[in-house]
Design an enzyme around this catalytic site. Structure first.
Site, PDB file in Angstrom:
ATOM      1  N   CYS A 118       2.341 -79.052  -9.167  1.00 59.30           N
ATOM      2  CA  CYS A 118       1.478 -79.040 -10.349  1.00 59.30           C
ATOM      3  C   CYS A 118       0.023 -79.299  -9.956  1.00 59.30           C
ATOM      4  CB  CYS A 118       1.948 -80.066 -11.376  1.00 59.30           C
ATOM      5  SG  CYS A 118       2.042 -81.757 -10.764  1.00 59.30           S
ATOM      6  N   HIS A 510       1.861 -86.255 -13.075  1.00 60.94           N
ATOM      7  CA  HIS A 510       1.876 -84.811 -13.353  1.00 60.94           C
ATOM      8  C   HIS A 510       0.462 -84.322 -13.664  1.00 60.94           C
ATOM      9  CE1 HIS A 510       3.433 -80.950 -14.515  1.00 60.94           C
ATOM     10  NE2 HIS A 510       3.005 -81.069 -15.764  1.00 60.94           N
TER      11      HIS A 510
END
Length: 575
Positions: A118, A510
């Site tokens: 990510c 994330h």
């Protein structure tokens, strides 16, 4: 016996012009709106058809309108060109391939998470928001099979962006990731089982800022620059590199010490691709954090004193890039616990950034005329937008009054404006002078209209005045800056991209990216400032999931908790 048609002929009044339109109560509202579009050129998504009790909705039951022959409906909305016969064969969406569908719908493709990637996906999506980078990559000829790793990575980025522009589905950046791990082995590091939520055996989470810098380094080494506007049709910027032109600035550094008054200050210069925003216990907004990073103290040996002394190091920007990257320094190493830690503090950032406080005296002087001109133009445009909204509100008020009267059977066959009955002309070109006066400005000329406070300009006059303002801004640019391709000549920026980090752990969490959804045309810009001036949509790229969010969601990315918090910000020059 076949069913008789219930269609009736009604009147639609738009900007003072009365049109004859057929209304079929047995058909959906969209069919009536399409018939209106064929007559007026107002697209369906811009139409506001006034009926008794409000506006006609797409799911309205047309039979409940009880439309009578000759009844008048009032229409609001900005017209585009009238529909013309297609020059090419029509291709329906269901018949399009993935590439055609992506271009027709302007759908943005997400990126597949290939295992804690990510950090890379979010970075690639924000960099893709630089159109000049796309142009430079298209001019880049080498392939991915050479011996130069930096060139291979640049070629892989070119092919990745081409593939993303030709699909509506999430795309796996396999080739780019593979080459990245070859040229920068740190991104091939494996996760340790002690990392929460990661387990053992997979690739480790990485820092988005580190991969951002690594990609820019590869582009700097291999990607040629773009030509100046005066360079005609050439396709290269000589020996200048793209990153050097559009994403790299220059800083002057002054070092001095108060401990040795007789010691002369030393001066130097160095390039930068990222401005650091330091975060301390007193940092509340981005500008102060950047100033803290530009004003530092350090200890070094003094030849004058023959010992170590404390020096003041003052850095000031002497060249601004067209695209400015800022990095919130949220991760640091805590020696007491021997662990990388995240700073959760709330730090506000602006959508419109004025970097004048960061500049050297020489650059401040050069940007001053363009800086003042752009701020003046923005103020004037805001005022004109207010006038347009006031005029529109007045028109809507008068149209609602007309709609109420038109619902009265006694008023059928007449058109009204401002509450005053007026006969409908059989000439479709007939105009209602009262409504015309309440609408946009007269065609006295855009420059003259500016001297009439409170008056709303027509679309044509607004476009003409904007063109003149753009020319005035260009004329105000300092000659040295006008020759510097890829620089910012005003010190003013607007936010276009954000990379955020979610979670409390520095080595986990994330990353998500947010990219401003730009307007597609000047017509849409005029429509927005009239109807929804504060509305600005952004794309949210969460790996393979792509959605749109409001500007308010971007405001909420300033931190203070474990949710997504701004980490890298990309600003582009105002023009």
């Amino acid at each position: 016996m076949p069913k008789m048609s219930s269609a009736v002929s009604v009147k639609v009044k738009h900007n003072g012009v009365v049109h004859d339109v057929t209304l079929d109560p047995s058909s959906p509202a969209s069919a009536f709106k399409d018939a209106i579009y064929q007559k007026t050129g107002v697209p369906l998504d811009r139409q506001k058809v006034m009926i008794k009790g409000g506006m006609l909705k797409d799911d309205a039951d047309m039979t409940k309108l009880s439309a009578k022959p000759g009844q008048t409906f009032m229409l609001l909305g900005t017209a585009g060109p009238l529909p013309s016969a297609p020059k090419m064969n029509i291709t329906f969406i269901e018949d399009m391939d993935d590439s055609e569908l992506a271009k027709a719908t302007r759908t943005k493709a997400g990126l597949t998470n290939l295992g804690n990637t990510c950090y890379l996906n979010s970075t690639l999506q924000v960099l893709r928001a630089v159109p000049e980078l796309q142009l430079a990559l298209n001019n880049f000829a080498p392939g991915m099979g050479g011996v130069d790793g930096e060139s291979n990575l640049t070629a892989a980025l070119r092919e990745l962006y081409k593939a993303m522009g030709s699909t509506t589905e999430a795309f796996p950046p396999l080739a780019f990731l593979s080459i990245l791990r070859q040229v920068a082995p740190q991104f091939a590091e494996m996760a340790q089982s002690s990392q929460p939520g990661m387990g053992g055996g997979g690739y480790a989470q990485q820092d988005a800022e580190e991969v951002w810098v690594r990609i820019l380094n590869a582009l700097q080494a291999s990607l040629g620059g773009l030509p100046a506007s005066s360079a005609g049709g050439s396709t290269s910027g000589g020996n200048t590199k793209f990153v050097e032109q559009f994403m790299t600035g220059r800083i002057t550094v002054k070092r001095s010490t108060a401990e040795a008054a007789s010691e002369e200050p030393t001066y130097g210069e160095e390039p930068f691709s990222v401005l650091q925003c330091n975060i301390s216990s007193s940092t509340n907004e981005m500008t102060s954090g950047i100033l803290d990073s530009l004003n530092q103290q350090l200890e070094k040996h003094s030849d004058t004193l023959g010992r170590t002394a404390v020096y003041d190091e003052v850095r000031r920007v002497d060249r601004l890039p067209a695209y400015l990257t800022t990095h919130f320094v949220r991760f640091y190493w805590r020696r007491d616990i021997n662990k990388k830690t995240k700073i959760m503090r709330k730090v506000k950032f602006p959508f419109d950034l004025d970097v004048t406080p960061f500049l050297s005296g020489a650059l401040k002087e050069k940007i001053a005329p363009a800086h003042a001109k752009i701020l003046s133009v923005e103020k004037d445009r805001d005022e004109r937008a207010k006038n347009r909204r006031k005029a529109k509100a007045q028109r809507e008020k008068d149209v609602k009054s007309d709609a109420a009267k038109n619902a009265d059977p006694a008023s059928l066959g007449t058109a009204t404006s401002g509450g005053i009955d007026a006969p409908i002309s059989s000439d479709p070109r007939a105009t209602d002078q009262t409504e015309e006066r309440m609408g946009n400005a007269s065609s006295t000329g855009a420059v003259d209209a500016k001297s009439q406070p409170g008056q709303a300009l027509s679309d044509e006059d607004e476009r003409a005045l904007r063109a003149k303002e753009d020319a005035d801004v260009k004329a105000s640019v300092h000659p040295d800056l006008a020759k510097d391709t890829g620089c910012n000549y005003s010190g003013l920026y607007e936010l276009v991209g954000v990379v955020t980090h979610k979670g409390a752990a520095a080595d986990a969490g994330h990353y998500i990216s947010w990219v401003r959804k730009d307007l597609e045309s000047d017509e849409e810009a005029l429509q927005r400032i009239t109807e929804k001036p504060d509305e600005q949509e952004w794309y949210k790229f969460d790996d393979d999931r792509v959605s749109t969010v409001s500007k308010d969601k971007i405001r909420a990315l300033d931190g203070g908790g474990e949710d997504s918090v701004a980490y890298i910000l990309l600003y582009r020059s105002k023009k």
